[in-house]
Design an enzyme around this catalytic site. Structure first.
Site, PDB file in Angstrom:
ATOM      1  N   HIS A  20     -16.266  -6.627   3.180  1.00  0.00           N
ATOM      2  CA  HIS A  20     -15.713  -5.281   3.352  1.00  0.00           C
ATOM      3  C   HIS A  20     -14.768  -5.014   2.194  1.00  0.00           C
ATOM      4  CE1 HIS A  20     -13.194  -2.154   5.672  1.00  0.00           C
ATOM      5  NE2 HIS A  20     -14.228  -1.578   5.089  1.00  0.00           N
ATOM      6  N   ASP A  22     -12.441  -2.343  -0.058  1.00  0.00           N
ATOM      7  CA  ASP A  22     -11.713  -1.086  -0.267  1.00  0.00           C
ATOM      8  C   ASP A  22     -11.212  -1.112  -1.704  1.00  0.00           C
ATOM      9  OD1 ASP A  22     -11.862  -0.510   2.544  1.00  0.00           O
ATOM     10  OD2 ASP A  22     -10.171  -1.864   2.847  1.00  0.00           O
ATOM     11  N   LEU A  51      -6.491 -11.322 -11.343  1.00  0.00           N
ATOM     12  CA  LEU A  51      -7.380 -10.564 -12.213  1.00  0.00           C
ATOM     13  C   LEU A  51      -8.817 -11.024 -11.999  1.00  0.00           C
ATOM     14  CD1 LEU A  51      -5.561 -10.284 -15.657  1.00  0.00           C
ATOM     15  CD2 LEU A  51      -6.300  -8.402 -14.190  1.00  0.00           C
ATOM     16  N   LYS A  69      -7.377  -9.410   1.620  1.00  0.00           N
ATOM     17  CA  LYS A  69      -6.888  -8.735   2.829  1.00  0.00           C
ATOM     18  C   LYS A  69      -6.396  -9.743   3.865  1.00  0.00           C
ATOM     19  CE  LYS A  69     -10.280  -4.951   2.725  1.00  0.00           C
ATOM     20  NZ  LYS A  69     -11.253  -4.218   3.548  1.00  0.00           N
ATOM     21  N   THR A  71      -4.875 -13.327   5.036  1.00  0.00           N
ATOM     22  CA  THR A  71      -3.926 -14.296   4.490  1.00  0.00           C
ATOM     23  C   THR A  71      -4.620 -15.594   4.065  1.00  0.00           C
ATOM     24  OG1 THR A  71      -2.195 -13.419   5.930  1.00  0.00           O
ATOM     25  CG2 THR A  71      -1.809 -15.585   4.961  1.00  0.00           C
ATOM     26  N   GLN A  86     -14.355 -13.681  -6.477  1.00  0.00           N
ATOM     27  CA  GLN A  86     -13.895 -13.206  -7.781  1.00  0.00           C
ATOM     28  C   GLN A  86     -15.079 -12.966  -8.725  1.00  0.00           C
ATOM     29  OE1 GLN A  86     -10.493 -14.276 -11.067  1.00  0.00           O
ATOM     30  NE2 GLN A  86     -11.479 -15.989 -10.057  1.00  0.00           N
TER      31      GLN A  86
END
Length: 406
Positions: A20, A22, A51, A69, A71, A86
């Protein structure tokens, strides 16, 4: 491009590896650029931004910041973010430039901030990569396409079901409906009837006045146990202290409350206002109200639904202009007092043979009680009505085919 500020979202995949995304795309000189720098300089424990790189020493362009999102609690969680997630984001951004989703001539002027969801229980790195790659590229495309449009949101808001929520919160956006009035005083019989009713979105379930009087508003939650996604009406016939009664019903997850039209205008308006405040439908029951159009005109706040009862003298009834009325009065005239979103429910000795007539006269909700709850075959009795109603709205729909333009 100093004024660019776009938002994208996408969900792809299934299971623990579900992705998911955003994201925000914006100018380095604008608020997105400021947020980008702030996040890099102000790290949060468990949500350390990083990055996006395609491989070590090769950050993607435009510069992209990944923010977890969920932890990050240990090195295993960190490996999923720094590894497949990544890489997925970095390659998705680069491919979006190559495919001209992101114009190549602005890559040095903008930045992206990408929020990534990684379930701690996810195990399959290939799925983590693939799902996050697809979701990131789709979210970027949606951002630059300004998807969804406002019209799309309004068309879909009452249709969709969130996969994590697990049930559909019904709204009455696509009438007609069949409302089954559970005018009973026996909880076991109530449960048996609900279990036998067809599982159709066209069916609304009414906690009848006898049920509510005997068992209290808590009976609404008992109905909800049997059918979690049902639209449930609490037939309280509220006359006074409407705010209190409406809140009591709403607290038990009622979707609508019936208010008596015999109450004072002030009491009715307070009850309607409380329904609106609680986010549920208000139903104004016009039983024994002699002049329904005038009553509606007097109200500053209009109900969502007006309930009309059959008049036994309907065969000789005509309105002031001499126009023949239906068994439930001049439905079209009454509906005009409610506005374009107002609905009309009809009740009183309604049998399947009368459904076509009621709908033709403008009814949106057909209320049936004894014909169904008094039947030895509840399912068949309900289907006697349902065959006059359209299929459930999304029976033949392929929702995914409607999401993206080609």
């Amino acid at each position: 491009m100093s004024d660019i500020y776009e938002i994208g979202e996408a969900l792809i995949g299934d299971g623990p590896e579900l992705a998911h995304i955003d994201l925000i795309v914006g100018s380095k000189q604008g608020p997105v650029g400021t947020a980008f720098a702030t996040n890099m300089a102000s790290m949060s424990v468990g949500h350390t931004p990083l990055l996006s790189v395609i491989r070590p020493n090769l950050p993607t362009k435009p510069a992209t910041l990944i923010v977890p999102k969920v932890t990050v609690q240990n090195l295993d969680d960190a490996s999923k973010i720094f590894g497949p997630a990544q890489t997925a984001v970095g390659r998705a951004v680069a491919d979006a430039v190559e495919e001209e989703i992101i114009p190549k001539d602005i890559v040095e002027d903008i930045v992206l901030m990408v929020n990534v969801f990684i379930d701690p229980s996810a195990k399959d790195y290939r799925k983590i990569y693939q799902y996050n790659y697809g979701a990131t590229k789709l979210a970027i495309k949606r951002a630059f396409d300004k998807y969804p449009s406002v019209d799309k949101v309004l068309a879909e808001k009452d249709r969709g079901t969130h996969p994590i929520m697990g049930f559909k919160a019904m709204k009455l956006w696509n009438p007609p409906y069949l409302q089954v009035a559970l005018d009973l005083d026996n909880e076991d019989r109530m449960r048996s009837i609900i279990r036998d009713l067809p599982k159709r979105e066209r069916i609304l379930i009414e906690a009848g006045t006898p049920l509510v009087k005997k068992f209290g508003v808590e009976i609404i939650s008992k109905i909800r146990e049997e059918r979690p996604g049902a639209f449930i009406i609490a037939d309280l016939k509220t006359l006074d202290v409407g705010r209190v009664e409406v809140k009591m019903a709403a607290d038990e997850t009622a979707d609508a409350v019936a208010i008596s039209g015999l109450g004072t205008n002030e009491s009715i308006e307070k009850a309607i206002h409380e329904c609106s405040k609680q986010g549920i439908y208000s139903i104004l029951d016009m039983m024994n109200v002699s002049d329904i159009p005038s009553k509606l005109e007097e109200l500053k706040l209009k109900p969502n639904i007006v309930l009309l009862h059959r008049n036994i003298d309907s065969e000789t009834m005509r309105d002031n202009d001499g126009e023949q009325q239906s068994e439930w009065g001049n439905i079209k005239d009454i509906k005009s007092k409610l506005g374009k979103r107002g609905l009309i429910a009809v009740a009183g000795g309604v049998t399947p043979e009368k459904v076509d007539t009621a709908l033709a006269n403008g009814a949106n909700i057909i209320i049936a009680g004894r014909y169904i709850i008094g039947s030895s075959d509840v399912r068949r009795a309900a289907e006697d009505f349902l065959r006059y109603l359209p299929q459930d709205s999304d029976t033949m729909r392929l929702a995914l085919d409607e999401d993206e333009k080609i």
